[in-house]
Design a protein around this motif. Structure first.
Motif, PDB file in Angstrom:
ATOM      1  N   ALA A   1      33.625 -53.051  39.862  1.00 31.64           N
ATOM      2  CA  ALA A   1      33.507 -51.754  40.533  1.00 31.64           C
ATOM      3  C   ALA A   1      32.670 -50.813  39.681  1.00 31.64           C
ATOM      4  CB  ALA A   1      34.887 -51.135  40.765  1.00 31.64           C
ATOM      5  N   HIS A   2      31.871 -49.984  40.348  1.00 33.55           N
ATOM      6  CA  HIS A   2      31.149 -48.908  39.679  1.00 33.55           C
ATOM      7  C   HIS A   2      31.810 -47.604  40.116  1.00 33.55           C
ATOM      8  CE1 HIS A   2      27.987 -46.588  37.810  1.00 33.55           C
ATOM      9  NE2 HIS A   2      27.802 -45.941  38.964  1.00 33.55           N
ATOM     10  N   ASN A   3      32.457 -46.926  39.178  1.00 34.66           N
ATOM     11  CA  ASN A   3      33.255 -45.742  39.471  1.00 34.66           C
ATOM     12  C   ASN A   3      32.530 -44.466  39.067  1.00 34.66           C
ATOM     13  OD1 ASN A   3      35.535 -47.370  40.248  1.00 34.66           O
ATOM     14  ND2 ASN A   3      35.843 -47.768  38.068  1.00 34.66           N
ATOM     15  N   ARG A   4      32.627 -43.456  39.921  1.00 34.85           N
ATOM     16  CA  ARG A   4      32.053 -42.148  39.628  1.00 34.85           C
ATOM     17  C   ARG A   4      33.129 -41.081  39.787  1.00 34.85           C
ATOM     18  NH1 ARG A   4      26.530 -42.304  43.291  1.00 34.85           N
ATOM     19  NH2 ARG A   4      25.465 -43.987  42.190  1.00 34.85           N
ATOM     20  N   ASN A   5      33.102 -40.093  38.905  1.00 37.91           N
ATOM     21  CA  ASN A   5      34.069 -39.006  38.970  1.00 37.91           C
ATOM     22  C   ASN A   5      33.368 -37.704  38.597  1.00 37.91           C
ATOM     23  OD1 ASN A   5      36.486 -37.687  39.298  1.00 37.91           O
ATOM     24  ND2 ASN A   5      37.367 -38.360  37.363  1.00 37.91           N
ATOM     25  N   GLU A   6      33.442 -36.728  39.478  1.00 40.36           N
ATOM     26  CA  GLU A   6      32.862 -35.409  39.221  1.00 40.36           C
ATOM     27  C   GLU A   6      34.006 -34.432  38.960  1.00 40.36           C
ATOM     28  OE1 GLU A   6      31.245 -32.233  42.227  1.00 40.36           O
ATOM     29  OE2 GLU A   6      29.649 -33.703  41.838  1.00 40.36           O
ATOM     30  N   VAL A   7      33.952 -33.756  37.818  1.00 38.86           N
ATOM     31  CA  VAL A   7      34.991 -32.797  37.439  1.00 38.86           C
ATOM     32  C   VAL A   7      34.351 -31.422  37.311  1.00 38.86           C
ATOM     33  CG1 VAL A   7      36.741 -32.171  35.730  1.00 38.86           C
ATOM     34  CG2 VAL A   7      36.252 -34.582  36.176  1.00 38.86           C
ATOM     35  N   SER A   8      34.877 -30.453  38.055  1.00 36.95           N
ATOM     36  CA  SER A   8      34.378 -29.088  37.954  1.00 36.95           C
ATOM     37  C   SER A   8      35.558 -28.152  37.714  1.00 36.95           C
ATOM     38  CB  SER A   8      33.626 -28.678  39.227  1.00 36.95           C
ATOM     39  OG  SER A   8      34.455 -28.815  40.362  1.00 36.95           O
ATOM     40  N   GLY A   9      35.309 -27.073  36.983  1.00 33.62           N
ATOM     41  CA  GLY A   9      36.370 -26.133  36.681  1.00 33.62           C
ATOM     42  C   GLY A   9      35.837 -24.728  36.543  1.00 33.62           C
ATOM     43  N   ASN A  10      36.750 -23.756  36.636  1.00 36.43           N
ATOM     44  CA  ASN A  10      36.340 -22.370  36.439  1.00 36.43           C
ATOM     45  C   ASN A  10      37.478 -21.583  35.801  1.00 36.43           C
ATOM     46  OD1 ASN A  10      37.932 -20.752  38.607  1.00 36.43           O
ATOM     47  ND2 ASN A  10      37.065 -22.485  39.743  1.00 36.43           N
ATOM     48  N   ILE A  11      37.093 -20.598  35.002  1.00 37.50           N
ATOM     49  CA  ILE A  11      38.032 -19.682  34.380  1.00 37.50           C
ATOM     50  C   ILE A  11      37.301 -18.372  34.124  1.00 37.50           C
ATOM     51  CG2 ILE A  11      37.561 -20.458  32.013  1.00 37.50           C
ATOM     52  CD1 ILE A  11      40.600 -20.118  31.506  1.00 37.50           C
ATOM     53  N   LEU A  12      37.916 -17.259  34.473  1.00 39.33           N
ATOM     54  CA  LEU A  12      37.297 -15.935  34.339  1.00 39.33           C
ATOM     55  C   LEU A  12      35.949 -15.848  35.049  1.00 39.33           C
ATOM     56  CD1 LEU A  12      38.092 -14.920  30.646  1.00 39.33           C
ATOM     57  CD2 LEU A  12      39.113 -14.004  32.752  1.00 39.33           C
ATOM     58  N   GLY A  13      35.817 -16.542  36.174  1.00 36.24           N
ATOM     59  CA  GLY A  13      34.585 -16.496  36.951  1.00 36.24           C
ATOM     60  C   GLY A  13      33.467 -17.354  36.409  1.00 36.24           C
ATOM     61  N   VAL A  14      33.702 -18.055  35.300  1.00 38.80           N
ATOM     62  CA  VAL A  14      32.693 -18.946  34.720  1.00 38.80           C
ATOM     63  C   VAL A  14      33.043 -20.379  35.127  1.00 38.80           C
ATOM     64  CG1 VAL A  14      31.620 -19.787  32.610  1.00 38.80           C
ATOM     65  CG2 VAL A  14      32.339 -17.393  32.784  1.00 38.80           C
ATOM     66  N   SER A  15      32.074 -21.081  35.685  1.00 39.55           N
ATOM     67  CA  SER A  15      32.336 -22.439  36.146  1.00 39.55           C
ATOM     68  C   SER A  15      31.445 -23.446  35.438  1.00 39.55           C
ATOM     69  CB  SER A  15      32.136 -22.535  37.666  1.00 39.55           C
ATOM     70  OG  SER A  15      30.799 -22.217  38.005  1.00 39.55           O
ATOM     71  N   GLY A  16      31.898 -24.682  35.422  1.00 36.31           N
ATOM     72  CA  GLY A  16      31.134 -25.772  34.823  1.00 36.31           C
ATOM     73  C   GLY A  16      31.430 -27.070  35.543  1.00 36.31           C
ATOM     74  N   LYS A  17      30.553 -28.046  35.396  1.00 29.21           N
ATOM     75  CA  LYS A  17      30.722 -29.327  36.085  1.00 29.21           C
ATOM     76  C   LYS A  17      30.187 -30.453  35.222  1.00 29.21           C
ATOM     77  CE  LYS A  17      28.053 -30.354  39.623  1.00 29.21           C
ATOM     78  NZ  LYS A  17      27.472 -30.345  40.992  1.00 29.21           N
TER      79      LYS A  17
END
Length: 197
Positions: free
Chosen positions: A128-144
């Motif tokens: 299997a080829h697995n992909r996972n996208e994780v995104s988060g935000n705190i105090l209006g600042v987001s990242g991925k």
């Protein structure tokens, strides 16, 4: 790991070439729904991070196609989308949110054994080829961030033939890790419908 993946793909290609000339070979395709566990715990004690709901069951979907070489052996490939999962957390007194999206592509050999007139048990083994996208935000600042990882794919299950063309199956599928501990766990339970051409 790359050599193992190439060997599996070469074997599957060879099986496909042989099956194209099999007199009793039957192509098939299907769709399914899958339930998998998603976790959002930090895994590190004393970090000061608390998560509101660190374990959830999420629903997703899958599509697959294969070639039944003979009544016992088949080769199969598919795509599984594990759906989205999210959790609210608190870090150093600040509130934030994390969201994950997971998907996998797999190719496997399949062995089937009849246990009753319309009931078979089966097992699958492949990669299997697995992909996972994780995104988060705190105090209006987001990242991925995006993670991917190749892993062993394995499944066990049973199917019931409604008629010569249509069957239903229930199986447990192990897809392996996604490259990060946030989000879906290694496996899931799927309910599938299959159509034989």
């Amino acid at each position: 790991m790359k050599k193992t993946i190439l060997a599996v793909l070469a074997s599957v290609s060879a099986l496909g070439a042989v099956s194209a000339h099999a007199a009793d070979g039957v192509p098939y395709m299907g769709v399914g729904v899958i339930a998998s566990e998603h976790r959002y715990d930090t895994g590190i004690a004393g970090t000061g991070v608390t998560v509101s709901d660190d374990k959830k069951t999420e629903w997703g979907g899958k599509v697959f196609a294969g070639y039944q070489i003979n009544p016992m052996w088949a080769v199969e490939g598919g795509y599984t989308n594990f759906g989205k999962g999210d959790a609210d957390y608190t870090a150093a007194g600040l509130r934030g949110n994390v969201e994950t999206k997971s998907e996998s592509f797999y190719v496997a050999g399949k062995a089937t054994y009849p246990v009753a007139e319309k009931v078979n048990v089966f097992g699958k083994l492949g990669v299997a080829h697995n992909r996972n996208e994780v995104s988060g935000n705190i105090l209006g600042v987001s990242g991925k961030d995006e993670y991917s990882k190749n892993s062993v794919y394995a499944a066990v299950g049973a199917d019931y033939a409604i008629n010569e063309k249509v069957s239903m199956s229930l199986e447990y599928e192990h897809y392996g890790k996604t490259g990060v501990d946030y989000g879906r766990r290694k496996g899931g339970v799927s309910l599938n419908a299959r159509y034989n051409f």
